[in-house]
Design a protein around this motif. Structure first.
Motif, PDB file in Angstrom:
ATOM      1  N   TYR A 165      46.498  45.342  50.025  1.00 35.14           N
ATOM      2  CA  TYR A 165      45.636  45.030  49.027  1.00 35.14           C
ATOM      3  C   TYR A 165      44.852  43.917  49.109  1.00 35.14           C
ATOM      4  CZ  TYR A 165      43.185  44.132  44.319  1.00 35.14           C
ATOM      5  OH  TYR A 165      42.042  43.864  43.446  1.00 35.14           O
TER       6      TYR A 165
ATOM      7  N   LYS B 255      36.685  45.647  46.654  1.00 32.36           N
ATOM      8  CA  LYS B 255      38.387  45.504  46.514  1.00 32.36           C
ATOM      9  C   LYS B 255      38.777  46.841  47.510  1.00 32.36           C
ATOM     10  CE  LYS B 255      38.493  43.940  41.770  1.00 32.36           C
ATOM     11  NZ  LYS B 255      37.219  44.538  41.387  1.00 32.36           N
TER      12      LYS B 255
ATOM     13  N   ASP C 193      36.599  49.984  46.499  1.00 36.19           N
ATOM     14  CA  ASP C 193      35.750  49.604  45.358  1.00 36.19           C
ATOM     15  C   ASP C 193      34.508  49.011  46.139  1.00 36.19           C
ATOM     16  OD1 ASP C 193      34.235  48.905  43.238  1.00 36.19           O
ATOM     17  OD2 ASP C 193      35.635  47.600  42.396  1.00 36.19           O
TER      18      ASP C 193
ATOM     19  N   GLN D 190      40.865  41.793  48.116  1.00 37.28           N
ATOM     20  CA  GLN D 190      39.607  41.539  47.233  1.00 37.28           C
ATOM     21  C   GLN D 190      38.839  40.268  47.381  1.00 37.28           C
ATOM     22  OE1 GLN D 190      41.319  41.456  43.269  1.00 37.28           O
ATOM     23  NE2 GLN D 190      41.616  39.312  43.367  1.00 37.28           N
ATOM     24  N   ARG D 191      37.670  40.305  47.137  1.00 38.70           N
ATOM     25  CA  ARG D 191      36.681  39.088  47.282  1.00 38.70           C
ATOM     26  C   ARG D 191      35.896  38.886  46.017  1.00 38.70           C
ATOM     27  NH1 ARG D 191      32.461  39.545  52.226  1.00 38.70           N
ATOM     28  NH2 ARG D 191      31.540  40.920  50.609  1.00 38.70           N
TER      29      ARG D 191
ATOM     30  N   ARG E  88      39.087  34.757  47.987  1.00 34.18           N
ATOM     31  CA  ARG E  88      39.613  35.844  48.798  1.00 34.18           C
ATOM     32  C   ARG E  88      41.117  36.193  48.714  1.00 34.18           C
ATOM     33  NH1 ARG E  88      36.354  33.448  52.513  1.00 34.18           N
ATOM     34  NH2 ARG E  88      38.106  32.746  53.823  1.00 34.18           N
TER      35      ARG E  88
ATOM     36  N   HIS F  74      31.575  41.546  37.407  1.00 33.43           N
ATOM     37  CA  HIS F  74      31.685  42.528  38.638  1.00 33.43           C
ATOM     38  C   HIS F  74      30.443  43.175  38.915  1.00 33.43           C
ATOM     39  CE1 HIS F  74      36.082  42.000  37.326  1.00 33.43           C
ATOM     40  NE2 HIS F  74      36.115  41.437  38.908  1.00 33.43           N
TER      41      HIS F  74
ATOM     42  N   ARG G   7      42.382  48.940  48.663  1.00 36.69           N
ATOM     43  CA  ARG G   7      43.923  49.040  48.434  1.00 36.69           C
ATOM     44  C   ARG G   7      44.472  50.554  49.317  1.00 36.69           C
ATOM     45  NH1 ARG G   7      47.400  47.741  44.351  1.00 36.69           N
ATOM     46  NH2 ARG G   7      45.714  47.415  43.042  1.00 36.69           N
TER      47      ARG G   7
ATOM     48  N   GLN H  59      31.600  42.214  44.549  1.00 41.64           N
ATOM     49  CA  GLN H  59      32.800  41.674  44.654  1.00 41.64           C
ATOM     50  C   GLN H  59      33.884  42.850  44.953  1.00 41.64           C
ATOM     51  OE1 GLN H  59      33.683  38.512  41.732  1.00 41.64           O
ATOM     52  NE2 GLN H  59      31.812  39.370  40.776  1.00 41.64           N
TER      53      GLN H  59
END
Length: 282
Positions: A136, A114, A108, A138-139, A157, A83, A116, A112
């Motif tokens: 939530y 994220k 984050d 993320q990518r 994704r 990551h 939440r 990459q």
């Protein structure tokens, strides 16, 4: 007489429900400690103390609360080979969107990323009913294998929106609930002219389910004693699939698959053998 000292009005109903100390009833020391520990388990307080007093020849009890700040912000750096480097930001707010509620936001910031977002509210006279909603996203970039060798990277994704309505069976130990869940998955090769014929893949699903959780671990991290039981059953109500290919000989797909059911069960038991060693099975 029972006095609650330095406890905010928005948290008072929660403390009364969790401690469950009633006027006119005799309590042993361990019973008082159990009630205070239940209130401490909400993480609202850094400490709760109690002291007896005498008033007009009658005994009384005063609970003193030391509340945490309503707003807490934390920051951390992280790194791993997959990551890369990132900055993790976390915000926690209490009673921002209503009494007996908690709002969390975690971001984050990385190659990459994220995110939440979560909101939880307790309600009812005993505060044993609670509702939680969470989003939530993320990518990511996933590595793949093709015919036993390293393949092209896939961009992934993912987004999930989960809602739960729960009822405590034993506060801070067990609960049962109902959930409605939505998930979206999108896959796409990072290289447009790579080895894969897929241009993009998208899957959406809505699920409903029932779940049960019982947790008597003696610590949140690295527990040495206790039992964890989780059970769930869910059913998809609606789904859609879309796949597009760059190879003209492969037909694009758009539609849905058969709805499905899922059954989950988890059991874990920890027995302390010494102060540093525990036996784990499950």
């Amino acid at each position: 007489t029972l006095i609650y000292n330095k406890i905010n009005k928005t948290n008072l109903a929660m403390v009364k429900a969790r401690t469950n100390i009633q006027i006119g009833k005799n309590y042993k020391l361990n019973e008082l400690m159990e009630g205070i520990n239940r209130a401490m388990g909400t993480t609202i307080f850094t400490q709760i103390t109690f002291e007896p007093f005498s008033q007009k020849e009658k005994l009384g009890l005063q609970l003193n609360g030391f509340e945490r700040s309503k707003h807490q912000v934390k920051c951390a750096l992280h790194y791993d080979n997959f990551h890369g480097v990132g900055i993790l930001l976390n915000y926690s707010g209490r009673n921002i969107l209503g009494a007996a509620s908690r709002t969390l936001a975690t971001l984050d910031i990385a190659e990459q990323p994220k995110i939440r977002l979560q909101h939880q509210k307790n309600f009812g006279n005993d505060r044993n009913w609670w509702w939680r909603t969470e989003a939530y996203g993320q990518r990511l970039t996933n590595q793949t294998n093709f015919n036993g060798e390293k393949g092209d990277e896939i961009k992934n994704r993912y987004f999930e929106f989960d809602n739960q309505l729960n009822r405590n069976i034993t506060p801070l130990a067990s609960y049962v609930g109902f959930s409605v869940n939505y998930q979206n998955i999108n896959l796409e090769p990072k290289l447009k002219n790579g080895i894969y014929s897929l241009n993009s893949y998208t899957y959406n699903v809505i699920q409903v389910g029932l779940h049960y959780v019982s947790n008597t671990f003696n610590a949140t991290t690295f527990p040495s004693e206790g039992t964890l039981i989780k059970g769930s059953v869910s059913r998809s109500l609606q789904n859609s699939v879309k796949a597009e290919f760059k190879d003209a000989t492969i037909l694009n797909e758009k539609g849905s698959v058969s709805n499905y059911s899922k059954l989950g069960f988890q059991y874990e038991k920890r027995l302390p053998l010494s102060t540093r060693i525990s036996f784990i099975y499950g």
